[in-house]
Design an enzyme around this catalytic site. Structure first.
Site, short mmCIF file in Angstrom:
data_model
loop_
_atom_site.label_atom_id
_atom_site.label_comp_id
_atom_site.label_asym_id
_atom_site.label_seq_id
_atom_site.Cartn_x
_atom_site.Cartn_y
_atom_site.Cartn_z
N ARG A 75 2.36 1.32 -6.79
CA ARG A 75 2.36 -0.03 -5.26
C ARG A 75 0.83 -0.59 -5.30
O ARG A 75 0.90 -1.62 -4.77
CB ARG A 75 2.66 1.16 -4.29
CG ARG A 75 3.85 1.28 -3.99
CD ARG A 75 4.11 2.04 -2.05
NE ARG A 75 4.11 0.81 -1.29
CZ ARG A 75 5.59 0.51 -0.98
NH1 ARG A 75 6.40 1.07 -1.64
NH2 ARG A 75 5.79 -0.02 -0.49
N LYS A 132 1.50 -7.66 -19.86
CA LYS A 132 1.72 -7.80 -18.41
C LYS A 132 0.43 -9.17 -18.79
O LYS A 132 0.57 -10.61 -17.96
CB LYS A 132 2.13 -6.99 -17.16
CG LYS A 132 1.68 -7.79 -16.83
CD LYS A 132 3.36 -7.84 -16.12
CE LYS A 132 3.01 -8.67 -14.32
NZ LYS A 132 4.06 -9.46 -14.25
N ASN A 179 -0.36 -0.55 7.13
CA ASN A 179 0.60 -1.17 5.27
C ASN A 179 0.86 -2.51 6.28
O ASN A 179 1.52 -2.01 7.14
CB ASN A 179 1.68 -0.64 4.82
CG ASN A 179 2.10 -0.17 3.61
OD1 ASN A 179 0.68 0.30 3.16
ND2 ASN A 179 2.54 0.86 2.86
N GLY A 180 0.87 -4.39 5.88
CA GLY A 180 1.11 -5.32 6.17
C GLY A 180 0.07 -5.63 6.79
O GLY A 180 -1.13 -5.63 6.61
N GLU A 217 11.34 -14.73 -23.16
CA GLU A 217 10.69 -13.72 -23.08
C GLU A 217 11.56 -12.24 -23.45
O GLU A 217 11.55 -12.27 -24.09
CB GLU A 217 10.13 -13.83 -22.14
CG GLU A 217 9.24 -14.50 -21.20
CD GLU A 217 8.05 -14.58 -20.48
OE1 GLU A 217 7.41 -14.43 -20.02
OE2 GLU A 217 8.97 -14.22 -18.60
N GLU A 250 10.78 -22.67 -16.14
CA GLU A 250 10.38 -21.80 -16.14
C GLU A 250 11.63 -20.66 -16.65
O GLU A 250 11.76 -19.35 -16.22
CB GLU A 250 9.76 -21.69 -14.21
CG GLU A 250 9.45 -19.53 -13.89
CD GLU A 250 8.85 -18.96 -14.99
OE1 GLU A 250 8.11 -19.67 -15.02
OE2 GLU A 250 8.96 -17.38 -14.51
N TRP A 259 -3.98 -1.41 -1.12
CA TRP A 259 -4.04 -2.87 -2.29
C TRP A 259 -4.55 -3.72 -1.11
O TRP A 259 -4.09 -4.43 -0.19
CB TRP A 259 -2.27 -3.29 -2.85
CG TRP A 259 -1.94 -3.97 -3.26
CD1 TRP A 259 -1.43 -5.45 -3.02
CD2 TRP A 259 -2.50 -4.48 -4.93
NE1 TRP A 259 -1.58 -6.31 -3.92
CE2 TRP A 259 -1.38 -5.69 -5.38
CE3 TRP A 259 -2.35 -3.18 -5.80
CZ2 TRP A 259 -1.62 -6.13 -6.20
CZ3 TRP A 259 -2.65 -4.52 -7.02
CH2 TRP A 259 -2.17 -5.49 -7.51
N LYS A 293 11.78 -17.09 -19.08
CA LYS A 293 12.76 -16.05 -18.28
C LYS A 293 13.64 -15.24 -19.54
O LYS A 293 13.53 -14.30 -19.95
CB LYS A 293 13.62 -16.19 -17.46
CG LYS A 293 12.28 -16.20 -15.76
CD LYS A 293 11.54 -15.21 -15.31
CE LYS A 293 10.00 -15.37 -16.78
NZ LYS A 293 8.61 -16.04 -15.99
N HIS A 343 15.01 -38.95 -25.46
CA HIS A 343 13.67 -39.52 -26.62
C HIS A 343 13.92 -38.58 -27.92
O HIS A 343 12.50 -38.07 -27.79
CB HIS A 343 12.61 -39.69 -25.61
CG HIS A 343 12.71 -40.38 -25.01
ND1 HIS A 343 13.08 -41.93 -25.22
CD2 HIS A 343 13.17 -40.83 -23.23
CE1 HIS A 343 13.10 -42.73 -23.66
NE2 HIS A 343 12.89 -41.66 -22.69
N CYS A 359 0.90 -0.93 0.11
CA CYS A 359 -0.20 0.07 0.42
C CYS A 359 0.47 1.17 0.02
O CYS A 359 1.56 1.44 0.30
CB CYS A 359 -0.73 0.26 0.89
SG CYS A 359 -1.96 -1.48 1.95
C1 F6R Z 1 6.28 -14.83 -18.09
C2 F6R Z 1 4.65 -14.33 -17.77
C3 F6R Z 1 3.46 -14.59 -18.04
C4 F6R Z 1 2.27 -15.02 -17.44
C5 F6R Z 1 0.64 -15.49 -18.23
C6 F6R Z 1 0.24 -15.44 -17.31
O1 F6R Z 1 6.83 -14.23 -17.48
O2 F6R Z 1 4.79 -12.89 -17.49
O3 F6R Z 1 3.31 -15.74 -19.59
O4 F6R Z 1 2.51 -15.83 -16.82
O5 F6R Z 1 0.64 -14.66 -19.13
O6 F6R Z 1 -0.73 -14.40 -15.93
P1 F6R Z 1 -1.46 -14.44 -15.19
O7 F6R Z 1 -0.24 -15.29 -14.45
O8 F6R Z 1 -1.11 -13.04 -14.93
O9 F6R Z 1 -2.37 -15.36 -15.72
#
Ligand code: F6R
Length: 610
Positions: free
Chosen positions: A31, A605, A104-105, A489, A482, A78, A486, A505, A5
């Site tokens: 934030r 995002k 906050n917290g 991307e 994962e 938040w 990263k 395989h 927050c």
């Molecule tokens: C990877 C990334 C995307 C999201 C995906 C799902 O770094 O940001 O692959 O993980 O679009 O998004 P959420 O979790 O918001 O459903």
């Protein structure tokens, strides 16, 4: 409340406090926000205005800029306890409305404190953990020890995290602040004294700041601040420090990019992630226990969390789950999902189109939908039977980092709780894992601190490589996937990720002299198998980078380079710690290639389109 927050408070000689408060809050908007509130004192009268909604909206609708006074505080919320709503917005007050408090917290023991206060006749207006604090102060003030004495007594009773600011008509020219684990910074200038949850809000007014530390409170007045240790009430001397950041740098807390800031924020977000609400944790695990089958549905990084979760549920709680990417759910399970199915959906944003489509379908077929998300008030929270908040606060970098570690931590806690309820682990095993779970934030902190430089060098040595392979066994195959996501991307370098045993395989055909293979090798049941996989790749000329435990000589002997992780991490929890060097590797590689990791091409995002 989560730790993200926004808080701003000031006591000034010239101007109107609300002007500075609203400006300060806008600078903290990154934030997160779902409601806004302000309190000022003028002529010993407290004026509080608050509502749900964005700062501009609330400021306009409630005519906040017309409030007059030289002392005041403001808050953007938040939500994590209680939905975004007027009654849950801050400031909260005591019964006599002479104390206004923002926080906050997360107060972990608020339920027992609230019960005690209700017994004494206190009436509560909100569903927040915060509201108990002004009521507790009111109760202590009855023994004539003033605000400072009362606050010290109250703070010693609170368990959990807080950054809080108190304004009261009992002492209308002072402000009291305190901190435990949630950030709070003080600022001083010729025009007065300030406090905020983050430096960017202070920078237009001063660059002379003091960081409050855990277990400290401070009394602010127009001339400055007095620091006090909460445990024994003694005074602390600490001069101000000068901030040399530009406002933009300050928003990223001095880090070059949001992604890097968020990577280094993980120890904090994980500490918050260990403070899940007990009743919801229980509720969700009860649902999991009752289902005929459990689907884990998510996209991208959240899917990788589910993949790690599926190992955790199976190994700890002996629960079979079916992880599936959201966009495949209907094709794969659309005609079998039904009234006895549980669909546990994981989504940082709570708004991902494919994930919501899968949920729609599951609900139409009368399944029970559960959620894990970062966003209270998102569609996922509205359509789930019950949900847990992953507690990592807003994530701005497009590449999800703290999302993965927080989600796996939540899933690990669910799996442990289910194991306990089902009697699938002995008390000793449960205690040990629970203990280790609480070490996770420290392990992540240690790993980030010890390895950042080393990984920068590794990235430098590999920056011209045209291809990478990421491999892991068991739960580490989720970590490998994962880590590879990263890198894909934000560096755009082609790569493969596989469960290591599967590589023979097919994928092994692409291995030739010099191809970089990154192995994720925690100690545990998969350790001897991963050694075999490394040998397979090495004998075909691959260059081996291994992420392994400190002092793991078997792995070190076979590898060209290693990144060492702290000792004692159980394999089940390893993805949360072992992913961090891979996040850093992707980040540094992107920087070396001159790319902006916060703005990867073609990505958004929140993917809210089909
Ligand atoms: C990877 C990334 C995307 C999201 C995906 C799902 O770094 O940001 O692959 O993980 O679009 O998004 P959420 O979790 O918001 O459903």
């Amino acid at each position: 409340m989560s730790n993200l927050c926004g808080i701003f408070g000031c006591i000034i000689r010239e101007g109107e406090a609300v002007k500075l408060i609203t400006d300060g809050l806008k600078r903290l908007e990154y934030r997160g926000y779902d409601s806004t509130g302000v309190a000022v004192i003028d002529n010993n009268q407290m004026d509080i205005r608050k509502d749900k909604g964005r700062i501009e909206e609330v400021v306009r609708n409630l005519r906040i800029l017309e409030m007059s006074g030289k002392i005041g505080l403001g808050h953007t919320r938040w939500a994590t306890h209680g939905a975004p709503a007027l009654e849950n917005a801050h400031p909260h007050t005591d019964g006599s409305e002479s104390i206004a408090l923002i926080h906050n917290g997360v107060i972990e023991n608020y339920m027992e404190l609230k019960d005690e206060l209700i017994e004494k006749g206190h009436v509560f207006k909100s569903r927040t953990d915060t509201e108990v604090i002004p009521h507790l102060i009111e109760e202590e003030m009855k023994s004539d020890i003033g605000i400072q004495g009362s606050m010290l007594r109250v703070l010693r009773r609170l368990r959990g995290s807080y950054a809080l600011v108190v304004l009261s008509t009992h002492e209308p020219d002072k402000m009291y602040v305190a901190r435990n684990e949630s950030p709070l910074v003080l600022g001083v200038s010729d025009n007065g004294t300030f406090c905020a949850s983050d430096v960017p809000a202070l920078l237009p007014y001063t660059n002379q700041v003091v960081y409050l530390r855990n277990g400290e409170m401070a009394v602010l007045d127009i001339d400055g601040y007095r620091l006090i240790k909460i445990s024994d009430g003694s005074e602390i001397e600490r001069p101000t420090t000068e901030i040399t950041w530009s406002p933009e740098m300050a928003e990223k807390q001095g880090y070059k990019h949001y992604m890097l800031k968020e990577i280094f924020e993980q120890p904090t977000s994980l500490r918050d992630g260990l403070r899940l609400q007990e009743n919801y944790l229980n509720l969700l695990t009860q649902f999991l226990d009752r289902g005929k089958e459990v689907f884990l549905v998510a996209a991208g990084t959240s899917f990788h969390s589910c993949l790690a979760g599926s190992y955790l549920f199976s190994k700890l709680a002996r629960l079979t789950t079916f992880p599936v990417v959201s966009s495949e759910f209907m094709e794969r399970y659309g005609s079998t999902v039904g009234i006895d199915s549980i669909v546990l959906t994981v989504s940082q944003s709570g708004e991902t189109y494919d994930t919501l489509k899968a949920i729609d379908h599951a609900r139409m077929r009368a399944s029970t939908v559960l959620g894990i998300t970062n966003t209270v008030g998102s569609t996922l929270t509205r359509v789930s039977r019950a949900y847990l908040i992953q507690q990592s606060g807003p994530e701005i970098g497009v590449a999800a980092t703290k999302t993965f570690t927080s989600q796996v931590l939540v899933l690990a806690q669910m799996a442990l709780r289910l194991a306990k309820n089902r009697g699938k682990l002995s008390q000793d095993e449960l205690d040990e894992l629970d203990d280790k779970l609480h070490y996770v934030p420290d392990w992540v902190e240690e790993s980030l601190k010890n390895n950042d430089e080393r990984i920068q060098k590794l990235a430098h040595d590999h920056m011209d490589k045209k291809f990478f392979v990421f491999l892991g066994r068991g739960i580490s195959s989720a970590t490998a996937l994962e880590g590879r996501l990263k890198q894909l991307e934000i560096t755009y370098v082609p790569s493969l990720a596989y469960p290591a045993g599967e590589s023979k395989h097919g994928p092994i055909s692409i291995i030739e002299e010099g191809v970089t293979c990154i192995f994720v090798c925690p100690r545990g049941e998969t350790h001897s198998h991963i050694i075999g996989s490394i040998m397979e790749m090495k004998s075909r000329g691959a260059r081996i980078i291994s992420i392994c435990e400190e002092g793991d000589d078997d792995i070190k002997r076979l590898s060209d380079e290693v990144v060492e992780m702290p000792r004692g991490i159980p394999e089940e929890l390893s993805p949360i710690i072992y992913i961090t060097p891979l996040q850093l590797f992707a980040y540094h590689l992107a920087i070396l290639k001159g790319l902006d990791p916060d703005k990867p091409r073609n990505l958004a995002k929140s993917v809210t389109v089909p």
